[in-house]
Write a protein that holds these residues in place. Structure first.
Motif, short mmCIF file in Angstrom:
data_model
loop_
_atom_site.label_atom_id
_atom_site.label_comp_id
_atom_site.label_asym_id
_atom_site.label_seq_id
_atom_site.Cartn_x
_atom_site.Cartn_y
_atom_site.Cartn_z
N LEU A 37 -22.38 -43.12 -26.19
CA LEU A 37 -21.93 -43.79 -27.40
C LEU A 37 -20.66 -44.60 -27.14
O LEU A 37 -20.54 -45.74 -27.61
CB LEU A 37 -21.68 -42.76 -28.52
N ALA A 38 -19.74 -44.04 -26.42
CA ALA A 38 -18.50 -44.74 -26.09
C ALA A 38 -18.80 -46.02 -25.30
O ALA A 38 -18.20 -47.07 -25.57
CB ALA A 38 -17.56 -43.83 -25.32
N ALA A 39 -19.72 -45.94 -24.35
CA ALA A 39 -20.08 -47.12 -23.56
C ALA A 39 -20.69 -48.21 -24.44
O ALA A 39 -20.44 -49.40 -24.23
CB ALA A 39 -21.06 -46.72 -22.45
N HIS A 40 -21.45 -47.80 -25.43
CA HIS A 40 -22.05 -48.77 -26.35
C HIS A 40 -20.96 -49.58 -27.07
O HIS A 40 -21.03 -50.79 -27.18
CB HIS A 40 -22.95 -48.07 -27.37
N PHE A 41 -19.95 -48.88 -27.56
CA PHE A 41 -18.90 -49.55 -28.34
C PHE A 41 -17.90 -50.27 -27.45
O PHE A 41 -17.19 -51.17 -27.90
CB PHE A 41 -18.21 -48.57 -29.27
N LEU A 66 -33.24 -53.93 -41.05
CA LEU A 66 -32.14 -54.59 -40.34
C LEU A 66 -32.66 -55.47 -39.22
O LEU A 66 -32.14 -56.56 -38.98
CB LEU A 66 -31.15 -53.55 -39.81
N ASP A 67 -33.70 -55.02 -38.54
CA ASP A 67 -34.28 -55.81 -37.47
C ASP A 67 -35.01 -57.03 -38.05
O ASP A 67 -34.83 -58.16 -37.58
CB ASP A 67 -35.24 -54.97 -36.64
N ALA A 68 -35.82 -56.83 -39.07
CA ALA A 68 -36.62 -57.92 -39.64
C ALA A 68 -35.75 -58.99 -40.31
O ALA A 68 -36.04 -60.19 -40.20
CB ALA A 68 -37.61 -57.36 -40.66
N LEU A 69 -34.69 -58.57 -40.99
CA LEU A 69 -33.91 -59.52 -41.78
C LEU A 69 -32.68 -60.06 -41.06
O LEU A 69 -32.12 -61.08 -41.49
CB LEU A 69 -33.50 -58.86 -43.10
N HIS A 70 -32.24 -59.38 -40.03
CA HIS A 70 -31.02 -59.84 -39.35
C HIS A 70 -31.18 -59.91 -37.83
O HIS A 70 -30.34 -60.48 -37.15
CB HIS A 70 -29.83 -58.95 -39.70
N GLY A 71 -32.23 -59.32 -37.32
CA GLY A 71 -32.39 -59.29 -35.87
C GLY A 71 -31.41 -58.33 -35.21
O GLY A 71 -31.11 -58.46 -34.03
N ALA A 72 -30.93 -57.38 -35.98
CA ALA A 72 -29.97 -56.41 -35.46
C ALA A 72 -30.68 -55.45 -34.52
O ALA A 72 -31.70 -54.87 -34.86
CB ALA A 72 -29.32 -55.63 -36.61
N ALA A 73 -30.14 -55.30 -33.33
CA ALA A 73 -30.69 -54.35 -32.37
C ALA A 73 -30.17 -52.97 -32.75
O ALA A 73 -28.98 -52.69 -32.65
CB ALA A 73 -30.27 -54.71 -30.96
N VAL A 74 -31.05 -52.13 -33.20
CA VAL A 74 -30.67 -50.80 -33.69
C VAL A 74 -31.39 -49.74 -32.88
O VAL A 74 -32.58 -49.87 -32.60
CB VAL A 74 -31.02 -50.65 -35.19
N GLU A 75 -30.68 -48.71 -32.51
CA GLU A 75 -31.29 -47.57 -31.83
C GLU A 75 -30.90 -46.32 -32.60
O GLU A 75 -29.72 -46.10 -32.89
CB GLU A 75 -30.79 -47.45 -30.40
N VAL A 76 -31.87 -45.53 -32.95
CA VAL A 76 -31.62 -44.27 -33.63
C VAL A 76 -31.50 -43.19 -32.57
O VAL A 76 -32.38 -43.03 -31.72
CB VAL A 76 -32.75 -43.93 -34.62
N LEU A 77 -30.40 -42.47 -32.62
CA LEU A 77 -30.15 -41.39 -31.66
C LEU A 77 -30.24 -40.07 -32.42
O LEU A 77 -29.30 -39.66 -33.09
CB LEU A 77 -28.76 -41.56 -31.04
#
Length: 84
Positions: free
Chosen positions: A78-82, A52-63
């Motif tokens: 999580l609520a603050a993120h959304f 997802l990062d390589a192909l879309h530049g999506a900032a992803v965090e695994v929790l």
């Protein structure tokens, strides 16, 4: 035939389709080339994040959560993120 090992790739293809609905997602061989893995190798969450990062530049965090109960301590985060 990707029975038994292709579900992670199909999931990433679906996610990429949601992120860029006007663009066809890469094929499984193209995804494997990005990761540098061979045929019939399954992928997990860290691999999906890489794609997802390589192909879309999506900032992803695994929790990582040990259980559903652990979610309670992360609920505000999580609520603050959304809400952002």
């Amino acid at each position: 035939d990707d029975c038994g090992w292709g579900c992670g790739y199909r999931t990433v293809q679906s996610q990429l389709s949601w992120l860029a609905p006007d663009t066809a997602p890469p094929s499984i061989p193209e995804l494997q080339q990005v990761l540098g893995v061979g045929a019939r190798e399954w992928i997990g969450v860290p691999d999906a994040v890489t794609l997802l990062d390589a192909l879309h530049g999506a900032a992803v965090e695994v929790l990582p959560l040990a259980s559903g109960l652990a979610l309670a301590s992360e609920w505000r985060r999580l609520a603050a993120h959304f809400d952002a």
